[in-house]
Design an enzyme around this catalytic site. Structure first.
Site, PDB file in Angstrom:
ATOM      1  N   ARG A  40       0.824  -1.220   0.000  1.00  0.00           N
ATOM      2  CA  ARG A  40       0.000   0.000   0.000  1.00  0.00           C
ATOM      3  C   ARG A  40       0.854   1.264   0.000  1.00  0.00           C
ATOM      4  O   ARG A  40       0.454   2.280  -0.575  1.00  0.00           O
ATOM      5  CB  ARG A  40      -0.942  -0.003   1.192  1.00  0.00           C
ATOM      6  CG  ARG A  40      -2.061  -1.001   0.983  1.00  0.00           C
ATOM      7  CD  ARG A  40      -3.137  -0.825   2.015  1.00  0.00           C
ATOM      8  NE  ARG A  40      -4.274  -1.645   1.661  1.00  0.00           N
ATOM      9  CZ  ARG A  40      -5.045  -2.263   2.551  1.00  0.00           C
ATOM     10  NH1 ARG A  40      -4.798  -2.141   3.848  1.00  0.00           N
ATOM     11  NH2 ARG A  40      -6.064  -2.975   2.157  1.00  0.00           N
ATOM     12  N   LYS A 201     -21.283 -15.124  -2.261  1.00  0.00           N
ATOM     13  CA  LYS A 201     -22.727 -14.905  -2.098  1.00  0.00           C
ATOM     14  C   LYS A 201     -23.364 -14.139  -3.247  1.00  0.00           C
ATOM     15  O   LYS A 201     -22.861 -13.101  -3.665  1.00  0.00           O
ATOM     16  CB  LYS A 201     -22.967 -14.121  -0.802  1.00  0.00           C
ATOM     17  CG  LYS A 201     -22.471 -14.857   0.431  1.00  0.00           C
ATOM     18  CD  LYS A 201     -22.602 -13.949   1.642  1.00  0.00           C
ATOM     19  CE  LYS A 201     -21.903 -14.570   2.825  1.00  0.00           C
ATOM     20  NZ  LYS A 201     -21.489 -13.541   3.780  1.00  0.00           N
ATOM     21  N   GLY A 361     -10.003  -7.005  -4.179  1.00  0.00           N
ATOM     22  CA  GLY A 361     -10.275  -8.119  -3.273  1.00  0.00           C
ATOM     23  C   GLY A 361      -9.508  -9.388  -3.598  1.00  0.00           C
ATOM     24  O   GLY A 361      -8.319  -9.371  -3.904  1.00  0.00           O
ATOM     25  N   GLY A 384     -13.804  -3.119  -0.748  1.00  0.00           N
ATOM     26  CA  GLY A 384     -15.171  -2.587  -0.713  1.00  0.00           C
ATOM     27  C   GLY A 384     -15.365  -1.417  -1.663  1.00  0.00           C
ATOM     28  O   GLY A 384     -16.403  -1.310  -2.331  1.00  0.00           O
TER      29      GLY A 384
HETATM   30  P1  AMP Z   1     -16.268 -12.612  -2.067  1.00  0.00           P
HETATM   31  O1  AMP Z   1     -15.661 -11.922  -0.889  1.00  0.00           O
HETATM   32  O2  AMP Z   1     -17.738 -12.546  -2.162  1.00  0.00           O
HETATM   33  O3  AMP Z   1     -15.557 -12.256  -3.381  1.00  0.00           O
HETATM   34  O4  AMP Z   1     -16.004 -14.158  -1.829  1.00  0.00           O
HETATM   35  C1  AMP Z   1     -14.727 -14.672  -1.737  1.00  0.00           C
HETATM   36  C2  AMP Z   1     -14.826 -15.983  -1.036  1.00  0.00           C
HETATM   37  O5  AMP Z   1     -15.673 -16.850  -1.748  1.00  0.00           O
HETATM   38  C3  AMP Z   1     -13.498 -16.675  -0.942  1.00  0.00           C
HETATM   39  O6  AMP Z   1     -13.099 -16.704   0.404  1.00  0.00           O
HETATM   40  C4  AMP Z   1     -13.787 -18.066  -1.459  1.00  0.00           C
HETATM   41  O7  AMP Z   1     -13.236 -19.074  -0.650  1.00  0.00           O
HETATM   42  C5  AMP Z   1     -15.291 -18.143  -1.423  1.00  0.00           C
HETATM   43  N1  AMP Z   1     -15.813 -19.115  -2.391  1.00  0.00           N
HETATM   44  C6  AMP Z   1     -15.594 -19.153  -3.707  1.00  0.00           C
HETATM   45  N2  AMP Z   1     -16.169 -20.248  -4.249  1.00  0.00           N
HETATM   46  C7  AMP Z   1     -16.759 -20.928  -3.248  1.00  0.00           C
HETATM   47  C8  AMP Z   1     -17.515 -22.128  -3.173  1.00  0.00           C
HETATM   48  N3  AMP Z   1     -17.740 -22.860  -4.251  1.00  0.00           N
HETATM   49  N4  AMP Z   1     -17.978 -22.516  -1.974  1.00  0.00           N
HETATM   50  C9  AMP Z   1     -17.713 -21.779  -0.869  1.00  0.00           C
HETATM   51  N5  AMP Z   1     -17.025 -20.628  -0.881  1.00  0.00           N
HETATM   52  C10 AMP Z   1     -16.553 -20.203  -2.058  1.00  0.00           C
END
Ligand code: AMP
Length: 404
Positions: A40, A201, A361, A384
């Site tokens: 950073r 999600k 991210g 974020g």
């Molecule tokens: P996000 O912060 O929404 O971008 O989500 C990132 C997280 O999604 C990471 O920590 C991944 O481990 C998780 N992730 C990705 N694919 C899967 C999956 N098939 N099942 C559970 N977690 C997942």
């Protein structure tokens, strides 16, 4: 977005308060706090060097950690001042107060091209409340406000937004690049424009899906959120895979919108599945790949995309002229489940004819771990903040910057 940057104004001889993101990880070693990753700080060097070279008086301001308005020695920015000194080869005056007589005195003695760093702005209780008194006190130290802290731009705090009411406000070079690649370039992208979204999600990413459905030619959905789409489109059962019934109408609306707009929406056709995994221990049970559009058996869950999905997505990525990626294709923190995510990182990097943008991210980690960080066009520094900008939201820290 046509925001003014430091390149649009005269900075020579001016006191510039530069909000940077020096929120670096620290570790205690032999009673001293040591910086464990200085990425950073390095990201802001172009702005700092530009201001030094143009003879500005550079007053740096940042937060570190979450001290919640209390002074806390473990969250002092002093180690950053020392480290910055070694990075820029100029001495950095450290002000152990953020506002008041101490920094005022230091700044009064600064010559053109000199650098000072204020103590952690979150030691001030007013910072996170966007308190006007603090905003004024910070503004009183300078003649120009420069915002280069993209990672904090989604927060309306005194040093990221409030201060701009009292000073001319411009972006630093990092902030300028973030706005260019996460906003301006996506308004009229060179086509085909391929958007790749992953992560856990559906509800976290739906706003981004919706906004980019207005702009993209193709949207690729992977990761945990893809299973809801697979159930709807392929009619498969999901075993223990990530899924919530309340995500179904959200996913269905995205599918409908894609159809209505003629956007190609691609989802995985196969998965790597496991009968057990322990995220904290980074351990996984037995694994196998499902056949194309095969259901996931009870007791098993999808943790990565399979080889057929990689092929399907790769063909689309190869044709793109603009690519943006946010979110992993699987549980990439566990090595056995990281292959799909790394394969996508490599496919993106392999398309040297496209503008390739890594939108913050976990995808940033994936691109770095895959060893292809130097082969993509731009890697966002925001988490974020990147997501909110991609959603089309107005970020307070960006809105505060004067228009051109
Ligand atoms: P996000 O912060 O929404 O971008 O989500 C990132 C997280 O999604 C990471 O920590 C991944 O481990 C998780 N992730 C990705 N694919 C899967 C999956 N098939 N099942 C559970 N977690 C997942």
């Amino acid at each position: 977005m046509a925001k003014k940057s430091i390149r649009d104004i005269e900075v020579t001889g001016k006191r510039c308060l530069v909000r940077v993101d020096f929120n670096v990880p620290l570790d205690e070693k032999d009673g001293r706090m040591v910086i464990t990753d200085d990425t950073r700080i390095r990201e802001t060097l172009p702005t700092i060097k530009y201001l030094i070279e143009h003879g500005a008086k550079v007053i740096l301001c940042s937060h570190l950690g979450r001290p919640k308005g209390q002074r806390s020695e473990k969250e002092s920015l002093r180690p950053v001042a020392d480290h910055l000194h070694t990075l820029i080869g100029h001495s950095v005056a450290f002000s152990h107060d953020t506002i008041g007589a101490v920094p005022a005195q230091i700044i009064a003695h600064m010559k053109n091209g000199e650098v000072a760093l204020l103590e952690n702005v979150r030691f001030e209780a007013g910072e996170e409340k966007n308190d006007e008194t603090l905003s004024k006190a910070l503004a009183g130290l300078a003649e120009i406000y420069v915002n280069d802290a993209f990672g904090s731009a989604h927060r309306a705090h005194s040093s990221t937004a409030g201060i701009a009411a009292f000073l001319p406000a411009v972006s630093g070079l990092l902030m300028e690049k973030e706005i260019t690649y996460l906003h301006d370039e996506l308004e009229n992208p060179e086509r085909p424009f391929v958007v790749i979204l992953g992560g856990a999600k559906v509800n976290d990413k739906i706003a981004v899906i919706n906004r980019l459905l207005d702009k993209a030619d193709t949207i690729i959905i992977g990761g945990g959120m893809a299973y809801t789409f697979r159930k709807l489109v392929q009619g498969i059962t999901l075993g223990k895979s990530l899924y919530k019934p309340e995500w179904e109408p959200i996913a269905q609306a995205a599918l409908d919108k894609a159809k209505a707009r003629g956007v190609k929406l691609l989802i995985p056709v196969d998965a790597m599945i496991t009968d057990a995994f322990d995220f904290d221990a980074k351990k996984i049970g037995a694994t196998k790949f499902t056949a194309v559009t095969e259901s996931i058996p009870d007791g098993w869950e999808g943790v990565d995309i399979g080889p057929e999905s990689v092929k399907l997505f790769a063909a689309e990525i190869a044709k793109a002229k603009t690519v943006i990626w946010n979110g992993p294709m699987g549980v990439f923190e566990i090595p056995e489940a990281s292959k799909g995510t790394f394969a996508i990182a490599e496919e993106i990097a392999a398309n040297r004819g496209a503008k390739t943008i890594i939108g913050g991210g976990d995808s940033v980690k994936a691109v770095k771990n895959a060893g292809v960080a130097d082969k993509v066009t731009f890697i966002s520094t925001g988490g974020g903040a990147s997501l909110e900008l991609l959603e089309g939201k107005t970020l307070p820290g960006v809105a505060a910057i004067n228009d051109k």
